[in-house]
Write an enzyme that holds these catalytic residues in place. Sequence first.
Site, PDB file in Angstrom:
ATOM      1  N   ALA A 174      19.680 -33.898 -28.011  1.00 14.80           N
ATOM      2  CA  ALA A 174      20.082 -34.183 -26.633  1.00 14.80           C
ATOM      3  C   ALA A 174      19.877 -35.660 -26.360  1.00 14.80           C
ATOM      4  CB  ALA A 174      19.282 -33.340 -25.642  1.00 14.80           C
ATOM      5  N   SER A 175      20.709 -36.197 -25.487  1.00 15.17           N
ATOM      6  CA  SER A 175      20.590 -37.591 -25.061  1.00 15.17           C
ATOM      7  C   SER A 175      20.630 -37.598 -23.542  1.00 15.17           C
ATOM      8  CB  SER A 175      21.721 -38.435 -25.641  1.00 15.17           C
ATOM      9  OG  SER A 175      21.608 -39.782 -25.205  1.00 15.17           O
ATOM     10  N   ALA A 176      19.471 -37.825 -22.935  1.00 12.77           N
ATOM     11  CA  ALA A 176      19.362 -37.785 -21.475  1.00 12.77           C
ATOM     12  C   ALA A 176      19.372 -39.195 -20.909  1.00 12.77           C
ATOM     13  CB  ALA A 176      18.114 -37.021 -21.071  1.00 12.77           C
ATOM     14  N   SER A 177      19.033 -39.306 -19.635  1.00 14.85           N
ATOM     15  CA  SER A 177      19.151 -40.601 -18.959  1.00 14.85           C
ATOM     16  C   SER A 177      18.141 -41.621 -19.459  1.00 14.85           C
ATOM     17  CB  SER A 177      19.005 -40.418 -17.453  1.00 14.85           C
ATOM     18  OG  SER A 177      17.786 -39.754 -17.157  1.00 14.85           O
ATOM     19  N   ALA A 208      15.720 -40.872 -22.164  1.00 15.14           N
ATOM     20  CA  ALA A 208      15.188 -40.612 -23.501  1.00 15.14           C
ATOM     21  C   ALA A 208      16.216 -39.889 -24.360  1.00 15.14           C
ATOM     22  CB  ALA A 208      13.905 -39.789 -23.410  1.00 15.14           C
ATOM     23  N   VAL A 265      16.355 -37.068 -27.793  1.00 12.24           N
ATOM     24  CA  VAL A 265      15.545 -36.063 -28.485  1.00 12.24           C
ATOM     25  C   VAL A 265      16.131 -35.781 -29.862  1.00 12.24           C
ATOM     26  CG1 VAL A 265      14.642 -33.706 -28.398  1.00 12.24           C
ATOM     27  CG2 VAL A 265      14.877 -35.022 -26.282  1.00 12.24           C
ATOM     28  N   LYS A 301      10.769 -36.839 -28.666  1.00 10.94           N
ATOM     29  CA  LYS A 301      11.400 -37.444 -27.491  1.00 10.94           C
ATOM     30  C   LYS A 301      11.068 -38.933 -27.510  1.00 10.94           C
ATOM     31  CE  LYS A 301      11.681 -36.899 -22.449  1.00 10.94           C
ATOM     32  NZ  LYS A 301      11.191 -36.112 -21.280  1.00 10.94           N
ATOM     33  N   ASP A 348      11.801 -31.091 -11.595  1.00  6.74           N
ATOM     34  CA  ASP A 348      13.140 -31.428 -12.100  1.00  6.74           C
ATOM     35  C   ASP A 348      13.737 -30.210 -12.806  1.00  6.74           C
ATOM     36  OD1 ASP A 348      15.355 -32.998 -12.635  1.00  6.74           O
ATOM     37  OD2 ASP A 348      14.519 -33.860 -14.457  1.00  6.74           O
TER      38      ASP A 348
END
Length: 480
Positions: free
Chosen positions: A200-203, A205, A207, A222, A360
């Site tokens: 996953a690629s979040a805002s 970080a 993973v 992470k 969140d």
Amino acid sequence: MAISAFRGSRLPLLHPPQLPAVRGVPSGLRKFNYRSKRFTLLAQYSQTQDLFSSRLQNSIENLPKLVEDIVQTSINTGPRGAIRLAQGIQAFVGVGSEWLTDVSKSRSSTSGLPTELQLGLLSPLYLRRLFERMGATYIKLGQFIASSPTLFPPEYVEEFQNCFDRTPAVPFGEIKRTLLEDLGRPIESVYEYVDPTPIASASVAQVHGARLRGSQDDVVIKVLKPGIEDVLVADLNFVYVVARILEFLNPELSRTSMVGIVKDIRESMLEEVDFKKEAANIESFRRYLEAMGLTRQATAPKVYQHCSTRRVLTMERLYGVPLTDLDSISSLVSSPENSLITALNVWFGSLLACETFHADVHAGNLWLLRDGRIGFLDFGIVGRISPKTWAAMDLFLASIATEEYESMASALIEMGATDKDIDAKAFARDLEKIFSSIQELDTELVVATARGTTTNTTAVSANIVVDERQMNALFLDLVS
């Protein structure tokens, strides 16, 4: 100039148009009505002038503080502000070029220009791309849009779902550099294997899946995206300055606590980039689950402290599906509704029994695991309710039952629902008026029944009808 004549003892030399005489009304009464209207206008003008003078005086007094705040925030931001401005222009030009390219392709076809292209950069697709290019702060805003179907059109909510864990990935070479710098030793000595393709690629970080050397445990790593702190500081400081200026120009906005909310968002988002704090939040939640005997219903990933730092967080890998994936959930458990109820109960319980609560919770952070438990992920943003606030809430609920309005007022003041420097007794009288109005509402209970044609069962439906005019008046009183 003509208005100033209203301050004299005589009438201004403004003659109203000659109106036909109204029969049955004495002339003296007509003169009295005319003068009363004139004095009402004079009083309203005087009140407006006093209000303007008061606001002007307050603005003059608050101006030095505003300037000082802007200067201090600009100093804290430093050259990052100029860099972010350049990045913003670059992002705008980049997405604009994509839009122009798509427009030129569509014009060559006979079907005409699609509606999405007609909206330009304000269309869901291109606006989402612009947010992704702008980085973490705007991706968070996109996640807010995706989580607010009651506030935004459905096409925007659907498009911005892509902001959840599907943001542009950072090259694996940069991730390896961060791992090497923070771990202080060769990556191979800690992990037997690290998957270069992100899970996953979040805002803030990214993973990656991995396997620990020695224990052979499956884990996820992470890693904080490079330069993300500078982006957040620059963006959030800019938003803070804008909020301060808006509140200065329109003091009425202070009722919305805009500046306070922006400060809270800034603090929580900057905490999110410190993975040591997130690790502590996870451990706190796991202790809550153990203390309440909820480990068979829910879990949070175990943290491997020996290979976790401020920018790197190594956690147990959990396998499951998001709670919004109904098809997959149905294949894991017989009652998806019970799973959702369990998740809600565990979360609400953390409000009361945990040091912090997950703040969140969205589809990407709440999973149904293969063993049927609920998995809570990503504790970067958490909330806290102080014992002082809980005590005030208990007092408020008790005072509602006993109709003790002074206790109710003091509890609301203690919770921060009002300004500190208010007349508590006057506030209590206002609360009593509001609650009395609720009790005096004209209501009507409408009950309908229907008997089934093939069974002996009877369906009952009930509805409470309330006078809308009374409700509107009540809400206006409440706002006041």
